[in-house]
Design an enzyme around this catalytic site. Structure first.
Site, PDB file in Angstrom:
ATOM      1  N   PHE A  12       0.727  -1.162  -0.140  1.00  0.00           N
ATOM      2  CA  PHE A  12       0.062   0.016  -0.022  1.00  0.00           C
ATOM      3  C   PHE A  12       0.886   1.112  -0.116  1.00  0.00           C
ATOM      4  O   PHE A  12       2.101   1.106   0.436  1.00  0.00           O
ATOM      5  CB  PHE A  12      -0.975   0.043   1.417  1.00  0.00           C
ATOM      6  CG  PHE A  12      -2.459   0.143   0.921  1.00  0.00           C
ATOM      7  CD1 PHE A  12      -3.077  -1.083   0.573  1.00  0.00           C
ATOM      8  CD2 PHE A  12      -3.018   1.364   0.933  1.00  0.00           C
ATOM      9  CE1 PHE A  12      -4.378  -0.858   0.215  1.00  0.00           C
ATOM     10  CE2 PHE A  12      -4.598   1.334   0.617  1.00  0.00           C
ATOM     11  CZ  PHE A  12      -4.998   0.323   0.201  1.00  0.00           C
TER      12      PHE A  12
ATOM     13  N   GLN B 113      -7.433  15.135   3.049  1.00  0.00           N
ATOM     14  CA  GLN B 113      -6.944  14.061   2.084  1.00  0.00           C
ATOM     15  C   GLN B 113      -7.610  13.955   0.619  1.00  0.00           C
ATOM     16  O   GLN B 113      -8.782  13.777   0.931  1.00  0.00           O
ATOM     17  CB  GLN B 113      -6.631  12.698   2.482  1.00  0.00           C
ATOM     18  CG  GLN B 113      -5.993  11.624   1.444  1.00  0.00           C
ATOM     19  CD  GLN B 113      -5.414  10.564   2.438  1.00  0.00           C
ATOM     20  OE1 GLN B 113      -6.150   9.427   2.558  1.00  0.00           O
ATOM     21  NE2 GLN B 113      -4.100  10.511   2.702  1.00  0.00           N
TER      22      GLN B 113
ATOM     23  N   HIS C 186      -7.932  11.787  -2.351  1.00  0.00           N
ATOM     24  CA  HIS C 186      -7.286  10.218  -2.725  1.00  0.00           C
ATOM     25  C   HIS C 186      -7.160  10.431  -4.353  1.00  0.00           C
ATOM     26  O   HIS C 186      -7.922  10.728  -4.884  1.00  0.00           O
ATOM     27  CB  HIS C 186      -8.685   9.218  -2.306  1.00  0.00           C
ATOM     28  CG  HIS C 186      -7.981   7.963  -2.260  1.00  0.00           C
ATOM     29  ND1 HIS C 186      -7.542   7.153  -3.696  1.00  0.00           N
ATOM     30  CD2 HIS C 186      -7.643   6.862  -1.439  1.00  0.00           C
ATOM     31  CE1 HIS C 186      -7.301   6.088  -3.619  1.00  0.00           C
ATOM     32  NE2 HIS C 186      -7.603   5.734  -2.325  1.00  0.00           N
TER      33      HIS C 186
ATOM     34  N   LEU D   5     -14.568   5.800  -4.613  1.00  0.00           N
ATOM     35  CA  LEU D   5     -13.410   5.228  -4.650  1.00  0.00           C
ATOM     36  C   LEU D   5     -12.723   4.202  -5.293  1.00  0.00           C
ATOM     37  O   LEU D   5     -13.626   3.346  -5.195  1.00  0.00           O
ATOM     38  CB  LEU D   5     -13.345   5.070  -2.843  1.00  0.00           C
ATOM     39  CG  LEU D   5     -12.020   4.588  -2.334  1.00  0.00           C
ATOM     40  CD1 LEU D   5     -10.791   5.653  -2.411  1.00  0.00           C
ATOM     41  CD2 LEU D   5     -12.044   4.272  -1.173  1.00  0.00           C
TER      42      LEU D   5
ATOM     43  N   GLU E 265      -6.368   2.182  -3.556  1.00  0.00           N
ATOM     44  CA  GLU E 265      -5.164   2.066  -3.788  1.00  0.00           C
ATOM     45  C   GLU E 265      -4.787   0.949  -3.908  1.00  0.00           C
ATOM     46  O   GLU E 265      -3.530   0.506  -4.592  1.00  0.00           O
ATOM     47  CB  GLU E 265      -4.521   3.069  -2.397  1.00  0.00           C
ATOM     48  CG  GLU E 265      -2.940   3.274  -2.653  1.00  0.00           C
ATOM     49  CD  GLU E 265      -2.465   4.200  -1.286  1.00  0.00           C
ATOM     50  OE1 GLU E 265      -3.353   5.244  -1.143  1.00  0.00           O
ATOM     51  OE2 GLU E 265      -1.720   3.838  -0.794  1.00  0.00           O
TER      52      GLU E 265
ATOM     53  N   ARG F  75      -0.322   9.440  -0.802  1.00  0.00           N
ATOM     54  CA  ARG F  75      -1.582  10.012  -1.416  1.00  0.00           C
ATOM     55  C   ARG F  75      -1.570  11.505  -1.981  1.00  0.00           C
ATOM     56  O   ARG F  75      -1.863  11.763  -3.045  1.00  0.00           O
ATOM     57  CB  ARG F  75      -3.044   9.810  -0.822  1.00  0.00           C
ATOM     58  CG  ARG F  75      -3.207   8.395  -0.537  1.00  0.00           C
ATOM     59  CD  ARG F  75      -4.427   8.044   0.184  1.00  0.00           C
ATOM     60  NE  ARG F  75      -4.614   6.655   0.137  1.00  0.00           N
ATOM     61  CZ  ARG F  75      -5.518   5.973   0.795  1.00  0.00           C
ATOM     62  NH1 ARG F  75      -6.271   6.808   1.783  1.00  0.00           N
ATOM     63  NH2 ARG F  75      -5.927   4.690   1.016  1.00  0.00           N
TER      64      ARG F  75
ATOM     65  N   HIS G 158     -11.291  12.970   0.186  1.00  0.00           N
ATOM     66  CA  HIS G 158     -11.382  11.351   0.864  1.00  0.00           C
ATOM     67  C   HIS G 158     -11.580  11.664   2.484  1.00  0.00           C
ATOM     68  O   HIS G 158     -12.427  10.898   3.193  1.00  0.00           O
ATOM     69  CB  HIS G 158     -10.388  10.771   0.510  1.00  0.00           C
ATOM     70  CG  HIS G 158     -10.359   9.157   0.629  1.00  0.00           C
ATOM     71  ND1 HIS G 158     -11.344   8.548   0.454  1.00  0.00           N
ATOM     72  CD2 HIS G 158      -9.408   8.493   1.439  1.00  0.00           C
ATOM     73  CE1 HIS G 158     -11.154   7.193   0.989  1.00  0.00           C
ATOM     74  NE2 HIS G 158     -10.022   7.300   1.509  1.00  0.00           N
TER      75      HIS G 158
ATOM     76  N   ARG H 166      -2.735  11.245   5.687  1.00  0.00           N
ATOM     77  CA  ARG H 166      -2.788   9.889   6.348  1.00  0.00           C
ATOM     78  C   ARG H 166      -2.362   8.982   5.118  1.00  0.00           C
ATOM     79  O   ARG H 166      -2.669   8.855   3.977  1.00  0.00           O
ATOM     80  CB  ARG H 166      -4.316   9.724   6.508  1.00  0.00           C
ATOM     81  CG  ARG H 166      -4.455   8.151   6.968  1.00  0.00           C
ATOM     82  CD  ARG H 166      -6.021   8.082   7.545  1.00  0.00           C
ATOM     83  NE  ARG H 166      -7.161   8.020   6.292  1.00  0.00           N
ATOM     84  CZ  ARG H 166      -7.184   7.387   5.499  1.00  0.00           C
ATOM     85  NH1 ARG H 166      -6.516   6.115   5.395  1.00  0.00           N
ATOM     86  NH2 ARG H 166      -7.995   7.298   4.601  1.00  0.00           N
TER      87      ARG H 166
END
Lengths: 255, 584
Positions: B116, B240, B242, B252, B255, B286, B353, B394
């Site tokens: 990730f 954030q 994304h 979404l 990732e 991100r 996000h 994050r």
């Protein structure tokens, strides 16, 4: 290796580029006991891109035409299970149904799911539905000492119950079931799906208890295999097959 | 108006709320108030995984995870909190497995792990497989598993109860939590819940953006309730974006798709992330990837007739791998775009996000009234809170982790506090503020429509305070939000009834969004640097001398009733990691 994939005209782009708005009629079953004891159909005409969701259409109606129109929704992409409704006579999630896929040339009917008490417009009382879910003991039951690390489970054993882990408890299956319409005491497909999820989980040790619950007169034997539930499931779960597997397990006691 | 008494009241029934409820129900009489049925919460939309250095598939340890979290957060992370997050991650995952969560498995039957963004071995050397997952439905499985265990523990839920006010009573000069006020959707009735402990776990506030992965219901109700009662909000400028939302819709796409080998490409088919992040490439953090995408778009290498998106290319991955590991997101592409991801790349754009900021808490989940003073009896966990484990950005898979670690911690802490404390006296007329708000909206004859104001707010936020910001764009946003707040006083609703009045609730939610949007914009204006998710084109560098500190925003009300925002700052807790330049 990459470029060839990009040479293709992107289907989504082609669609969006010449997106013609259309006029569509939504025929919605309205009910508000604060106003009247009678439910009635009401037509709304809106201009909308047919690639939008039925949920987008309902929002457009609520936000621009009639703020009293009431429905549940949250995630808007088929994950939270809030907006199961009967669209053109079939149970679907409003957020997963595109207008172009349900023939907008004719009025699109939208009404609450059946078999649960309508409280207002498209909102039903979900408590009996969740009660049936609670009754099948929908949680992992194990015996003996807890291992320090994770319990081991082979990929094959994990795969065995994968299909029924997808359930989002939207009630599309249960409220499409003719047996449930006639008898609200029947556990209904969703509760059986969630029992299946544990009965066939190799880590679970309460399969026998769950099977006995479903052996009840309101249990799996009421299922008449009409496949409405499988057709209705927005997650593509093979609901009827899961019910059949539970029936077979009851006979063979092998699971 | 009904009055209820519970030891512990939890606001929200997503991952953090239910994880807290499982602990607090065992220890104290607990009620969970939730505006949605628990399984409708947006935790269920999380896809890719939950980080924990289990080292099931390759060497890993919690210290590397701590470092990655701090670096990912661009050194605005409180390092003591990040260490707790990474250490307790391992038990948090094992707890869930024991509760029944159907994780993906290795051939040996252990919990499988995948790569990730931003998660590395040896402090940035190479990607590491740290994300525990269940297909691309990890959030769904966590939400279901926690709900199942709430059923098992007999957790008491009040479904479709909207908490609209936080009650605070001053006792001997100390502000203490006395309870909350809730509106019951089914009946329109107002309920006061007196409680020794209150835990906010009500989620994020992404609905002030237009293109967002957030649910319609993520309107920052918990943040707004606390903020209006004079409590601060921390680091609200950090939001954030994304990288991979479905183009225009914002839905979404995990990732994990890039963790499985998916590649971002521009209109020339170029794997552009190689330019921006030579080591981590598509798996950079991100904020880095989202900025890279918009840089490509701005420089004319975006895809489509308008050049306003790029592609997520999965076509080189075997269909069996997509079916097994990414079944839901491939279905989203088919359902919403009519695209077959086996053969066609998916048009994507960054999508709003996750709020890194929120209600400030310490590592026990206790809410702070200022930089150091705890509000006795008040807790927060999950996206609504700012511990701060996410800092300025994050890492993916750290939010599912956050809700479990700090949900559990706050559940235990709140229940233990409740068992050794007495009820705090309710303020006089505890339901008054909510009753007045509801009546004002119900009786308003104003000419403004909720949907119009919300659309204008969302368009303003997308245009001015998204991935790239400047003083000018933020000032534009501040002015527009002020205008919208003024016009909000003149909104009216059509549904005047009591029963399931979602028209009314949408109006109240809009009020929350407007308050929080203003805090975000004002906080962003004052932060004259670029860090993590907050990128200022006029201040493109990180400024550790002046800005390695948390923003604390307070609502001030003057004697004449005029409202303003006062900004203060709080030091970052640094333990063993000194700030370094951030490269991927």
């Amino acid at each position: 290796m990459a470029t060839p994939t990009l040479d293709k005209t992107d289907k989504a782009e082609a669609g969006f580029a010449d997106s013609p708005f259309i006029m569509a009629t939504f025929r919605i079953r309205r009910f508000n006991p604060e106003v009247s004891d009678e439910a009635q159909w009401q037509d709304f005409q809106i201009e909308i891109d047919p690639k939008e969701r039925v949920l987008d259409a309902l929002h457009k109606i609520k936000w621009e035409l009639d703020g009293t129109l009431t429905f549940r929704r949250s995630c808007a992409h088929g994950i939270c299970g809030s907006d199961a409704m009967r669209i053109n006579g079939k149970n679907r999630l409003a957020c997963k149904t595109l207008i172009k896929d349900i023939n907008p040339d004719k009025p699109i009917t939208v009404e609450a799911i059946k078999g649960l008490t309508v409280l207002k417009d498209l909102v039903v009382d979900m408590d009996p539905f969740f009660q049936a879910y609670h009754d099948v003991m929908p949680f992992l039951i194990t015996k003996g000492n807890e291992p320090t690390r994770e319990r081991l489970q082979s990929p094959e054993d994990r795969e065995r119950f994968d299909d029924t882990t997808k359930c989002i408890l939207c009630a599309a299956c249960t409220s499409s079931c003719p047996v449930f319409w006639n008898d609200g005491q029947y556990f209904g497909p969703a509760a059986i799906v969630n029992a299946h999820r544990f009965i066939f989980d190799s880590r679970d040790e309460a399969g026998e208890q769950r099977l006995e619950i479903l052996n009840d007169r309101d249990g799996v034997w009421r299922c008449r295999t009409t496949f409405n539930c499988t057709d209705a499931c927005p997650r593509g779960i093979e609901v009827t097959k899961a019910i059949q597997e539970v029936k077979r397990a009851l006979i063979t006691r092998r699971f | 108006m009904q009055i209820h008494k519970y030891d512990t009241v939890i606001v929200g029934a997503g991952g953090a709320g239910m994880r807290a409820a499982i602990e607090s129900t065992k220890r104290s009489r607990t009620a969970v108030l939730t505006k949605l049925y628990p399984t409708r919460s947006h935790t269920g939309a999380a896809q890719g995984g939950m980080a924990a250095a289990l080292a099931n598939v390759e060497e890993d340890n919690w210290e590397w995870h701590t470092f990655d979290t701090i670096k990912g957060g661009d050194y605005l992370v409180d390092q003591d909190a990040a260490e707790i997050l990474a250490k307790e991650a391992i038990d948090a995952v094992l707890d869930l497995e024991k509760m029944g969560l159907p994780f993906g498995r290795t051939p040996e039957g252990r919990i499988d792990q995948r790569r990730f963004g931003g998660h590395t071995r040896s402090h940035g050397e190479a990607p590491v497989r740290r994300a525990c997952y269940s297909g691309d439905r990890t959030g769904h499985m966590i939400l279901q598993t926690l709900y199942q265990n709430c059923v098992k523990e007999g957790v008491e839920f009040f479904n479709e109860f909207y908490v609209l006010d936080q009650l605070i009573t001053e006792v001997d000069g100390v502000k203490k939590s006395a309870g909350v006020v809730a509106y019951e959707l089914a009946t329109g009735e107002i309920h006061v819940f007196q409680a020794k402990s209150v835990i906010y776990a009500s989620g994020g506030t992404g609905k002030f953006f237009k293109v967002t992965s957030n649910a319609h219901t993520l309107t920052g109700d918990g943040q707004a309730a606390c903020y209006r009662r004079g409590l601060p909000l921390e680091d609200m400028e950090f939001f954030q974006f994304h990288p991979t939302g479905i183009w225009r819709m914002g839905i979404l796409l995990t990732e994990g798709a890039r963790g499985e080998g998916g590649i971002l490409r521009n209109k020339d088919g170029e794997r552009f992330m190689e330019k921006y992040a030579p080591v981590m490439k598509d798996l950079a953090s991100r904020d880095v990837v989202s900025r890279s995408i918009y840089t490509e778009i701005r420089e004319g290498r975006g895809c489509g007739p308008a050049g306003d998106h790029v592609y997520l290319d999965l076509t080189h991955l075997p269909p069996e791998q997509l079916d097994a590991k990414l079944p839901d997101i491939t279905e989203f592409a088919r359902t919403y775009l009519g695209i077959e991801p086996y053969t066609d790349p998916i048009p994507i754009q960054p999508t709003a996000h996750y709020a890194m900021g929120g209600i400030p808490t310490n590592v026990e989940g206790e809410v702070l009234a200022d930089n150091t003073t705890v509000v006795p009896g008040l807790y927060a966990a999950g996206e609504v809170a700012c511990v701060s484990v996410h800092g300025a950005n994050r890492l993916g898979t750290n939010s599912l982790l956050d809700i479990n670690v700090f949900g559990k911690r706050s559940g235990i802490a709140a229940a233990e506090y409740a068992t050794k404390s007495d009820f705090v006296e309710l303020p006089e007329n505890p339901g008054q503020l909510v009753a007045e708000q509801v009546e004002r909206l119900r009786n308003s004859t104003g000419t403004e429509r909720v949907a119009d104001l919300r659309t204008e707010l969302q368009e303003c936020m997308d245009a001015n305070v998204m991935v790239f910001r400047t003083e000018q764009t933020i000032k534009t946003a501040v002015a527009k939000i002020a205008e919208l707040r003024e016009r909000y006083l003149n909104v009216s609703i059509q549904d005047k009834g009591k029963r399931f009045n979602t028209d009314l609730l949408e109006a109240i939610e809009l009020g929350n969004l407007l308050d929080l949007a203003e805090v975000m914009a004002v906080s962003a204006l004052a932060r004259k640097e670029s860090r993590g998710g907050h990128y200022r084109e006029d201040y493109p560098n990180r400024d550790d001398v002046n800005f390695m500190r948390h923003t604390m925003a307070y609502r001030e009300v003057a004697a004449d009733g005029a409202e303003s925002i006062r900004l203060d700052y709080k030091p970052v807790v640094t333990t063993r990691y000194q700030p370094m330049e951030r490269k991927y």
